[in-house]
Design a protein around this motif. Sequence first.
Motif, PDB file in Angstrom:
ATOM      1  N   ALA A  10      -0.474  37.833  24.074  1.00  0.00           N
ATOM      2  CA  ALA A  10      -0.944  38.303  25.371  1.00  0.00           C
ATOM      3  C   ALA A  10      -1.763  39.571  25.231  1.00  0.00           C
ATOM      4  N   LEU A  11      -1.318  40.474  24.354  1.00  0.00           N
ATOM      5  CA  LEU A  11      -2.076  41.706  24.131  1.00  0.00           C
ATOM      6  C   LEU A  11      -3.452  41.403  23.552  1.00  0.00           C
ATOM      7  N   GLY A  12      -3.488  40.416  22.621  1.00  0.00           N
ATOM      8  CA  GLY A  12      -4.787  40.047  22.044  1.00  0.00           C
ATOM      9  C   GLY A  12      -5.732  39.487  23.089  1.00  0.00           C
ATOM     10  N   LEU A  13      -5.225  38.689  24.009  1.00  0.00           N
ATOM     11  CA  LEU A  13      -6.052  38.116  25.061  1.00  0.00           C
ATOM     12  C   LEU A  13      -6.607  39.190  25.975  1.00  0.00           C
ATOM     13  N   LEU A  14      -5.763  40.155  26.334  1.00  0.00           N
ATOM     14  CA  LEU A  14      -6.220  41.243  27.198  1.00  0.00           C
ATOM     15  C   LEU A  14      -7.293  42.069  26.514  1.00  0.00           C
ATOM     16  N   ALA A  15      -7.162  42.253  25.221  1.00  0.00           N
ATOM     17  CA  ALA A  15      -8.167  43.027  24.488  1.00  0.00           C
ATOM     18  C   ALA A  15      -9.502  42.312  24.492  1.00  0.00           C
ATOM     19  N   GLY A  16      -9.441  40.959  24.361  1.00  0.00           N
ATOM     20  CA  GLY A  16     -10.691  40.193  24.382  1.00  0.00           C
ATOM     21  C   GLY A  16     -11.401  40.313  25.707  1.00  0.00           C
ATOM     22  N   ILE A  17     -10.629  40.271  26.787  1.00  0.00           N
ATOM     23  CA  ILE A  17     -11.234  40.407  28.117  1.00  0.00           C
ATOM     24  C   ILE A  17     -11.874  41.767  28.273  1.00  0.00           C
ATOM     25  N   ALA A  18     -11.205  42.787  27.787  1.00  0.00           N
ATOM     26  CA  ALA A  18     -11.747  44.141  27.903  1.00  0.00           C
ATOM     27  C   ALA A  18     -13.034  44.290  27.127  1.00  0.00           C
ATOM     28  N   LEU A  19     -13.097  43.687  25.923  1.00  0.00           N
ATOM     29  CA  LEU A  19     -14.313  43.794  25.119  1.00  0.00           C
ATOM     30  C   LEU A  19     -15.489  43.085  25.792  1.00  0.00           C
ATOM     31  N   THR A  20     -15.228  41.915  26.406  1.00  0.00           N
ATOM     32  CA  THR A  20     -16.302  41.181  27.079  1.00  0.00           C
ATOM     33  C   THR A  20     -16.859  41.987  28.232  1.00  0.00           C
ATOM     34  N   ALA A  21     -16.004  42.655  28.947  1.00  0.00           N
ATOM     35  CA  ALA A  21     -16.455  43.443  30.084  1.00  0.00           C
ATOM     36  C   ALA A  21     -17.275  44.639  29.647  1.00  0.00           C
ATOM     37  N   CYS A  22     -16.974  45.186  28.493  1.00  0.00           N
ATOM     38  CA  CYS A  22     -17.665  46.393  28.047  1.00  0.00           C
ATOM     39  C   CYS A  22     -18.970  46.093  27.330  1.00  0.00           C
ATOM     40  N   PHE A  23     -19.037  44.921  26.679  1.00  0.00           N
ATOM     41  CA  PHE A  23     -20.223  44.594  25.876  1.00  0.00           C
ATOM     42  C   PHE A  23     -20.802  43.255  26.345  1.00  0.00           C
ATOM     43  N   SER A  24     -21.667  43.235  27.434  1.00  0.00           N
ATOM     44  CA  SER A  24     -22.268  42.000  27.949  1.00  0.00           C
ATOM     45  C   SER A  24     -23.380  41.537  27.018  1.00  0.00           C
ATOM     46  N   SER A  25     -23.657  40.229  27.022  1.00  0.00           N
ATOM     47  CA  SER A  25     -24.670  39.659  26.136  1.00  0.00           C
ATOM     48  C   SER A  25     -26.063  39.907  26.703  1.00  0.00           C
ATOM     49  N   PRO A  26     -27.087  39.984  25.851  1.00  0.00           N
ATOM     50  CA  PRO A  26     -28.464  40.170  26.324  1.00  0.00           C
ATOM     51  C   PRO A  26     -28.967  38.904  27.015  1.00  0.00           C
ATOM     52  N   PRO A  27     -29.994  39.010  27.842  1.00  0.00           N
ATOM     53  CA  PRO A  27     -30.514  37.826  28.549  1.00  0.00           C
ATOM     54  C   PRO A  27     -31.121  36.822  27.575  1.00  0.00           C
ATOM     55  N   GLN A  28     -30.838  35.551  27.836  1.00  0.00           N
ATOM     56  CA  GLN A  28     -31.373  34.464  27.024  1.00  0.00           C
ATOM     57  C   GLN A  28     -32.257  33.567  27.900  1.00  0.00           C
ATOM     58  N   ILE A  29     -33.247  32.929  27.266  1.00  0.00           N
ATOM     59  CA  ILE A  29     -34.097  31.976  27.989  1.00  0.00           C
ATOM     60  C   ILE A  29     -33.361  30.654  28.109  1.00  0.00           C
ATOM     61  N   LEU A  30     -33.177  30.200  29.355  1.00  0.00           N
ATOM     62  CA  LEU A  30     -32.497  28.932  29.608  1.00  0.00           C
ATOM     63  C   LEU A  30     -33.462  27.751  29.619  1.00  0.00           C
ATOM     64  N   ALA A  31     -34.641  27.943  30.210  1.00  0.00           N
ATOM     65  CA  ALA A  31     -35.569  26.822  30.370  1.00  0.00           C
ATOM     66  C   ALA A  31     -37.001  27.327  30.388  1.00  0.00           C
ATOM     67  N   LEU A  32     -37.885  26.508  29.838  1.00  0.00           N
ATOM     68  CA  LEU A  32     -39.319  26.771  29.850  1.00  0.00           C
ATOM     69  C   LEU A  32     -40.026  25.551  30.435  1.00  0.00           C
ATOM     70  N   SER A  33     -41.076  25.803  31.186  1.00  0.00           N
ATOM     71  CA  SER A  33     -41.894  24.711  31.708  1.00  0.00           C
ATOM     72  C   SER A  33     -43.346  25.181  31.736  1.00  0.00           C
ATOM     73  N   PRO A  34     -44.219  24.440  31.037  1.00  0.00           N
ATOM     74  CA  PRO A  34     -43.980  23.257  30.209  1.00  0.00           C
ATOM     75  C   PRO A  34     -43.129  23.594  28.982  1.00  0.00           C
ATOM     76  N   VAL A  35     -42.432  22.602  28.467  1.00  0.00           N
ATOM     77  CA  VAL A  35     -41.560  22.840  27.326  1.00  0.00           C
ATOM     78  C   VAL A  35     -42.391  23.035  26.068  1.00  0.00           C
ATOM     79  N   ASN A  36     -41.765  23.601  25.060  1.00  0.00           N
ATOM     80  CA  ASN A  36     -42.436  23.834  23.785  1.00  0.00           C
ATOM     81  C   ASN A  36     -42.959  22.512  23.216  1.00  0.00           C
ATOM     82  N   GLY A  37     -44.230  22.513  22.795  1.00  0.00           N
ATOM     83  CA  GLY A  37     -44.832  21.324  22.207  1.00  0.00           C
ATOM     84  C   GLY A  37     -45.467  20.379  23.198  1.00  0.00           C
ATOM     85  N   SER A  38     -45.506  20.737  24.488  1.00  0.00           N
ATOM     86  CA  SER A  38     -46.100  19.852  25.494  1.00  0.00           C
ATOM     87  C   SER A  38     -47.579  19.623  25.206  1.00  0.00           C
TER      88      SER A  38
END
Length: 579
Positions: A10-38
């Motif tokens: 349980a302590l390990g799980l709480l630590a994981g939640i705390a780390l996620t809240a403190c260190f958010s991931s950078p923005p990623q590209i979800l979709a492109l239009s036209p797609v690569n290679g069109s």
Amino acid sequence: MLRRFAGTSALGLLAGIALTACFSSPPQILALSPVNGSTSVGADTPIRVDFDQPVNRGSVTARFHIDPSLSGCADPAAAFSAPPTASCRVVWRSDSAGFTLFHGGAPFQPNQQYTLTLSPGVSSRDGSVNSLDHHWRLTSAPAPVVTGTSPDDGSTGVAIDTPLVVSFSTAMAPGPTAGAIHLVPPVTGTRVVGNTNNRGRVVILPGRLLDPDTAYTLQVGAAASEEHGQHLAAPVVIHFRTGGLSGGGHALVLARRPAEAASEVLLTALGPLQPGEPTAATTVLRAPRCEQDSCGAVRRDQPVLAYLEAALAPDGRALAVVAQDLTIGGAPPVLHVIPLLGGPDLDLGAAQHPAWSPSARVLAYGAPDGVHLLARAPPSDIRLPAGDPLDAAPVWSGDGSVLALPVRSPAGVAHIDLADPLLGVRYPVPGIAAGDATAPAPSPDGGELALRRDGSGVTGTWVVRLRSGGAAPRRLGDDLVPVSYTAPATLLALERSETDSLVRVSVGSGDRVRLAPPAAGAELASAVAVPSRRQVAFLGAGSDGGVQAYIENADGSNPAALTAFAAGQLEAASVSFGG
């Protein structure tokens, strides 16, 4: 031991939640239009980028690049603050999780590979930075080309009433394409119309008959563009020379403005070249209009002539038209014969009700002194024996051996006389007593005549044998009005009822076959058959309420519009057939 192990998890799980809240991931590209290679990407296709989370808009502005740059959009960063009227501009999603570049005024060059880049440094709202360099590629569509024309370059003998056709490699934008197509010498009123079923095909409809034996040039300029704004790869120039009128038959339509007399004579084909495009309708005559406050009995902008009747010779070489001068009250109708391939007009004076023989060699018409037969070659004009004057245009049998004359007595009684054009004799219909008789329809070989009688005990359509011993007339039906024979023993007729119908009637048995019902608003009393007897035309109200001319096969199949007048501009007043 078990409880201690569970507590550690349980302590390990709480630590994981705390780390996620403190260190958010950078923005990623979800979709492109036209797609690569069109590939084959439309010239004005928007470019869309979607992220997995809202981003800092300012971090994107200077990091979006297009190589090679777009003409009219050299600095994509400026597009992020451009107004809606700009040649290229960026529109953000409301949640800042994506943007779209619209570049209709800065299209891709044809068949060009582009590299789109988002440089490192795009950040989320909480400051997380994407340090990757994103690249994707697309290839634009090739420029449109002309794949075919009708006529071909260098053609001779091109029909003076034929529509011109240009076919492209892809769907074209109507406005720019129409504006880039020109006929030289120019013809006033020429229209360029796209095929609604094939957007890569356009039809050029000259505003009048082209001049016979004349050189013309059809120009398709590079400003013509496909639907995404890509301009024509190269201009095309087509040279051709005209001949005479096209074969295959024509319809003749008298047209008028609402509440006016007929002021235009139009020549139309018997249907469109291809589905999805209008039937070619060419103006042959247009009455001048009064350009002063008044022109005699005519007010400003009213026609000074009315076209009362018109008949086209079966060989397409001449038009007989009855015109009336509206500037003079009570002016008599005047018959003119107009050669369509050049030459002087023939003025036959006060005359009306013209009808050409099937051979186009003889014109029958009515004049104050009687019924005339005007032969073209060798030229002659004979008058049939005296009788009551014509009340409508005569009707020829298919072989030209019999001429049915709808006439009216001084007492106002309508009846039918017959004439033998070769012998120049005139005689009553055998077996038909005096009384109202109208709507004559001779059989193709002239051996039989159908007509309508009205009166006590005789009302209906009757069939009269003109040869073979003179059998007594037979009544086919009291609710029928003859239109035309469609075969030696088959009569096309109007069946009168609460909802009028066209029917094919067996002359021998009287059996009827009802044609498919026409569209609502059809005026079947105006029905006429083509000389080949395979088609029938009539007037009817269009979807906008204006009166148009329509045609269909004699069995009721393949209905089509002969005219497509704009609402409130013109409407069909009558329809007939000729060469």
